[in-house]
Design a protein around this motif. Structure first.
Motif, PDB file in Angstrom:
ATOM      1  N   ALA A 142      38.630  43.672  42.353  1.00 53.71           N
ATOM      2  CA  ALA A 142      38.821  43.101  41.015  1.00 53.71           C
ATOM      3  C   ALA A 142      40.253  42.580  40.845  1.00 53.71           C
ATOM      4  O   ALA A 142      40.467  41.522  40.245  1.00 53.71           O
ATOM      5  CB  ALA A 142      38.501  44.146  39.945  1.00 53.71           C
ATOM      6  N   ALA A 143      41.214  43.302  41.378  1.00 53.05           N
ATOM      7  CA  ALA A 143      42.612  42.886  41.246  1.00 53.05           C
ATOM      8  C   ALA A 143      42.881  41.596  42.019  1.00 53.05           C
ATOM      9  O   ALA A 143      43.479  40.661  41.481  1.00 53.05           O
ATOM     10  CB  ALA A 143      43.535  44.002  41.728  1.00 53.05           C
ATOM     11  N   ILE A 144      42.426  41.514  43.264  1.00 53.04           N
ATOM     12  CA  ILE A 144      42.687  40.294  44.041  1.00 53.04           C
ATOM     13  C   ILE A 144      41.874  39.126  43.485  1.00 53.04           C
ATOM     14  O   ILE A 144      42.337  37.981  43.465  1.00 53.04           O
ATOM     15  CB  ILE A 144      42.453  40.500  45.553  1.00 53.04           C
ATOM     16  CG1 ILE A 144      43.156  39.409  46.366  1.00 53.04           C
ATOM     17  CG2 ILE A 144      40.995  40.524  45.903  1.00 53.04           C
ATOM     18  CD1 ILE A 144      44.633  39.443  46.315  1.00 53.04           C
ATOM     19  N   LYS A 145      40.680  39.396  42.966  1.00 51.35           N
ATOM     20  CA  LYS A 145      39.867  38.343  42.344  1.00 51.35           C
ATOM     21  C   LYS A 145      40.596  37.776  41.127  1.00 51.35           C
ATOM     22  O   LYS A 145      40.634  36.556  40.920  1.00 51.35           O
ATOM     23  CB  LYS A 145      38.498  38.902  41.949  1.00 51.35           C
ATOM     24  CG  LYS A 145      37.587  37.859  41.332  1.00 51.35           C
ATOM     25  CD  LYS A 145      36.229  38.454  41.000  1.00 51.35           C
ATOM     26  CE  LYS A 145      35.368  37.341  40.418  1.00 51.35           C
ATOM     27  NZ  LYS A 145      34.339  37.832  39.554  1.00 51.35           N
ATOM     28  N   ALA A 146      41.200  38.637  40.338  1.00 54.12           N
ATOM     29  CA  ALA A 146      41.953  38.181  39.159  1.00 54.12           C
ATOM     30  C   ALA A 146      43.132  37.300  39.564  1.00 54.12           C
ATOM     31  O   ALA A 146      43.419  36.290  38.922  1.00 54.12           O
ATOM     32  CB  ALA A 146      42.431  39.382  38.334  1.00 54.12           C
TER      33      ALA A 146
END
Length: 188
Positions: A178-182
């Motif tokens: 989720a963090a890298i996608k954001a």
């Protein structure tokens, strides 16, 4: 990957994993342009601000670079490596003959120094590259464009690495995803 901790550096750790790439870090081997130092072989007997205890990305290049040129640490006057600003000042004052810094070119400290005392970058010569890269497999060759620094009008082959952002291994995969996608979705 290096990390801050109390343990001695090892080549691998089970506590961290690479999360993302951050930036390219290029090895600047810097001397004053008015010096008679043109290659790493010319560093014999010179005052070299290279040593950073516990930092393989800083120490491996000078150790294996010297080795490729038939030298060892005993052949130079090995000094502790200071940060880029203090290293630039030491070159300016003449208290050091060479420094080695990892930085994205152009390095602000060396650009500033270059305005008053031109600096020259030492190349990793093509004949020496295969041996150095064999000894330091996490680095690769990069070209610092000629003219980046006044005293270096031609392109300079240099060692580089991609600095990673690491995270604790115990962070859940869904959080990391989720963090890298954001980041990717909001790159601008």
């Amino acid at each position: 990957c290096t990390y801050i901790g109390h343990e001695k550096y090892t080549k691998a750790t089970d506590r961290a994993r690479t999360f993302s790439g951050a930036y390219k870090s290029v090895l600047h081997i810097v001397v004053r342009a008015d010096s008679k130092i043109y290659t790493m072989a010319d560093l014999k007997g010179k005052r070299c601000m290279f040593h950073r205890p516990g930092s393989p990305p800083h120490n491996d290049p000078y150790i294996y670079g010297l080795k490729a040129y038939g030298l060892t640490e005993k052949d130079i006057n090995l000094m502790p490596a200071l940060g880029p600003r203090d290293a630039a000042q030491a070159l300016k004052e003449g208290t050091a003959d060479a420094t080695m810094q990892l930085s994205a070119p152009p390095s602000p400290e060396f650009i500033e120094l270059d305005r008053t005392i031109p600096v020259r970058l030492l190349p990793i010569e093509p004949a020496k590259q295969p041996q150095i890269l064999k000894d330091i497999p996490y680095m690769y060759m990069f070209t610092i464009k000629g003219g980046t620094y006044t005293g270096t009008p031609t392109d300079t082959p240099a060692l580089a690495l991609d600095a990673p952002i690491s995270i604790a291994r115990q962070l859940p995969d869904d959080f990391a995803y989720a963090a890298i996608k954001a980041v990717v979705e909001n790159f601008a």
